[in-house]
Scaffold this active site. Structure first.
Site, PDB file in Angstrom:
ATOM      1  N   LYS A 283      -0.971   8.073 -12.707  1.00  0.00           N
ATOM      2  CA  LYS A 283       0.489   8.459 -12.270  1.00  0.00           C
ATOM      3  C   LYS A 283       0.849   7.589 -11.301  1.00  0.00           C
ATOM      4  CE  LYS A 283      -1.623   8.130  -8.014  1.00  0.00           C
ATOM      5  NZ  LYS A 283      -1.110   6.431  -7.061  1.00  0.00           N
TER       6      LYS A 283
ATOM      7  N   ASP B 168      -7.551  11.377  -4.549  1.00  0.00           N
ATOM      8  CA  ASP B 168      -6.244  11.431  -5.242  1.00  0.00           C
ATOM      9  C   ASP B 168      -6.839  12.048  -6.651  1.00  0.00           C
ATOM     10  OD1 ASP B 168      -4.302  10.120  -4.295  1.00  0.00           O
ATOM     11  OD2 ASP B 168      -4.595   8.165  -5.547  1.00  0.00           O
TER      12      ASP B 168
HETATM   13  O1  C5P Z   1      -9.919   9.226  -1.155  1.00  0.00           O
HETATM   14  P1  C5P Z   1      -9.931   7.137  -1.277  1.00  0.00           P
HETATM   15  O2  C5P Z   1     -11.796   7.243  -1.435  1.00  0.00           O
HETATM   16  O3  C5P Z   1      -8.999   7.207  -2.589  1.00  0.00           O
HETATM   17  O4  C5P Z   1      -9.241   6.337  -0.179  1.00  0.00           O
HETATM   18  C1  C5P Z   1      -9.209   5.017  -0.398  1.00  0.00           C
HETATM   19  C2  C5P Z   1      -9.603   4.325   0.836  1.00  0.00           C
HETATM   20  O5  C5P Z   1      -8.046   4.698   1.388  1.00  0.00           O
HETATM   21  C3  C5P Z   1      -9.961   5.112   2.789  1.00  0.00           C
HETATM   22  O6  C5P Z   1     -10.845   4.709   2.654  1.00  0.00           O
HETATM   23  C4  C5P Z   1      -9.032   4.582   3.300  1.00  0.00           C
HETATM   24  O7  C5P Z   1      -8.979   4.039   3.680  1.00  0.00           O
HETATM   25  C5  C5P Z   1      -7.990   5.339   2.858  1.00  0.00           C
HETATM   26  N1  C5P Z   1      -6.883   6.020   2.516  1.00  0.00           N
HETATM   27  C6  C5P Z   1      -6.377   6.170   3.707  1.00  0.00           C
HETATM   28  N2  C5P Z   1      -5.736   7.097   3.993  1.00  0.00           N
HETATM   29  C7  C5P Z   1      -5.464   8.340   2.977  1.00  0.00           C
HETATM   30  C8  C5P Z   1      -6.098   8.050   1.780  1.00  0.00           C
HETATM   31  C9  C5P Z   1      -6.338   6.820   1.694  1.00  0.00           C
HETATM   32  O8  C5P Z   1      -6.618   5.809   4.775  1.00  0.00           O
HETATM   33  N3  C5P Z   1      -4.638   9.736   2.958  1.00  0.00           N
END
Ligand code: C5P
Length: 303
Positions: free
Chosen positions: A8, A148
């Site tokens: 994506k 995601d």
């Molecule tokens: O949800 P995911 O595991 O992909 O997120 C990875 C990291 O990215 C999270 O631990 C956080 O630090 C950051 N993040 C965030 N806000 C979001 C998505 C991700 O701060 N909306």
């Protein structure tokens, strides 16, 4: 069972201030692009989950989202009727699978490859194990795996809000072609968000957008509207990435944007020949990998 799992890009990404749960609220228009990992699934009724990968750098144990997705579905309760299918679900002890992953989508590039593979695994195993889980249940599991992941259950084009896990499908953009610039720089998402927290807040992250109007724009007009609030923090971590973006913008004479938390950069075209020529020129003159692929499609691109 062989499945192509698409990458994506975030065409548009606006980010709000960090919440108490450590995540940032966001508004993002995500679309799939014609660049795919390839996953092969083979049933193993002995109940083992075994992942192997073409890239030796990738963990194939419980750190991998594919394995985590499979483990969650192994433990998932199903109705004896099999929920939404008429087939009898495979009992938990016999839910096993051999998965072979051919990794094509660059890692740490903001292209969502790991999230896409996880979503593909949820869909494939729901089918292979005849679990009959609803789209709603799969979305809940997906959100637990990563912000995601739910998007990839709802592609090819969606407006993602919350921390990214709330997806509203919208029609794909009229623009058909994207040139992806793939520098060999890995940008860890949490570090980019941490840097974002240190920088002055960008106003208007939550402003209303007329998506129906945006999706009808021609490439250059759309590019001028698009914004990614993670660009300033990513560029302060990697000034080379900023240099690359500026050089590419001069070369192709149109805006170049970053996807997600980087490092992938992209620009858009209405005509495939122009996109291919731009990718060739970027590759030749800037000495980084650049490919031209279709936007929001399930077909493979011209690479
Ligand atoms: O949800 P995911 O595991 O992909 O997120 C990875 C990291 O990215 C999270 O631990 C956080 O630090 C950051 N993040 C965030 N806000 C979001 C998505 C991700 O701060 N909306």
């Amino acid at each position: 069972m062989r499945v192509l799992s698409p990458a994506k890009i975030n065409l548009h990404l606006r980010v709000g201030p960090k919440q108490t749960d450590g995540f940032h609220p966001l508004v993002s228009w995500m679309v799939t692009v014609g660049l795919f990992d390839i996953l092969d699934f083979t049933l193993d009724t002995a109940g083992r989950v075994d992942l192997s990968c073409s890239d030796p750098m990738l963990a194939v144990d419980d750190r991998n989202l594919i394995v985590r997705a499979a483990r969650i579905l192994q433990a998932e309760m199903t109705k004896t009727s099999g929920g939404e299918t008429s087939r009898k679900p495979i009992p938990p002890g016999q839910r096993g699978v051999r998965i072979v992953l051919r990794k094509i989508i660059p890692m740490g590039g903001g292209l969502g490859g790991g999230s896409s593979d996880a979503a593909t695994t949820l869909i494939a195993l729901n089918d292979l194990w005849s679990l009959g889980l609803s789209h709603q249940r799969l979305s809940e599991i997906a959100a637990g795996l990563g912000s995601d992941v739910p998007f990839f259950l709802n592609g090819p084009s969606g407006i993602c809000t919350g921390r990214g896990e709330i997806v509203e499908k919208i029609d794909p953009p009229r623009v058909r072609w994207v040139v992806l610039l793939l520098p060999e720089i890995s940008m860890p998402t949490p570090i980019v968000y941490r840097q974002f927290d240190q920088m002055p807040m960008i106003r208007g992250w939550n402003d209303a957008v007329d998506w129906a109007q945006w999706r009808n724009l021609l490439a250059e007009d759309l590019l001028r509207k698009l914004q990614n609030d993670l660009e300033p923090p990513a560029f302060s971590i990697s000034p080379i990435l900023l240099q690359l973006k500026e050089s590419a913008e001069m070369l192709v004479a149109r805006p170049v944007r970053m996807s997600g938390s980087g490092s992938t950069l992209f620009t858009l075209y209405d005509i495939s020949e122009c996109a291919k020529r731009a990718a060739d020129e970027i590759q030749r003159k800037l000495a980084i990998r650049a490919i031209c692929v279709p936007l929001a499609t399930t077909e493979e691109g011209s690479g």
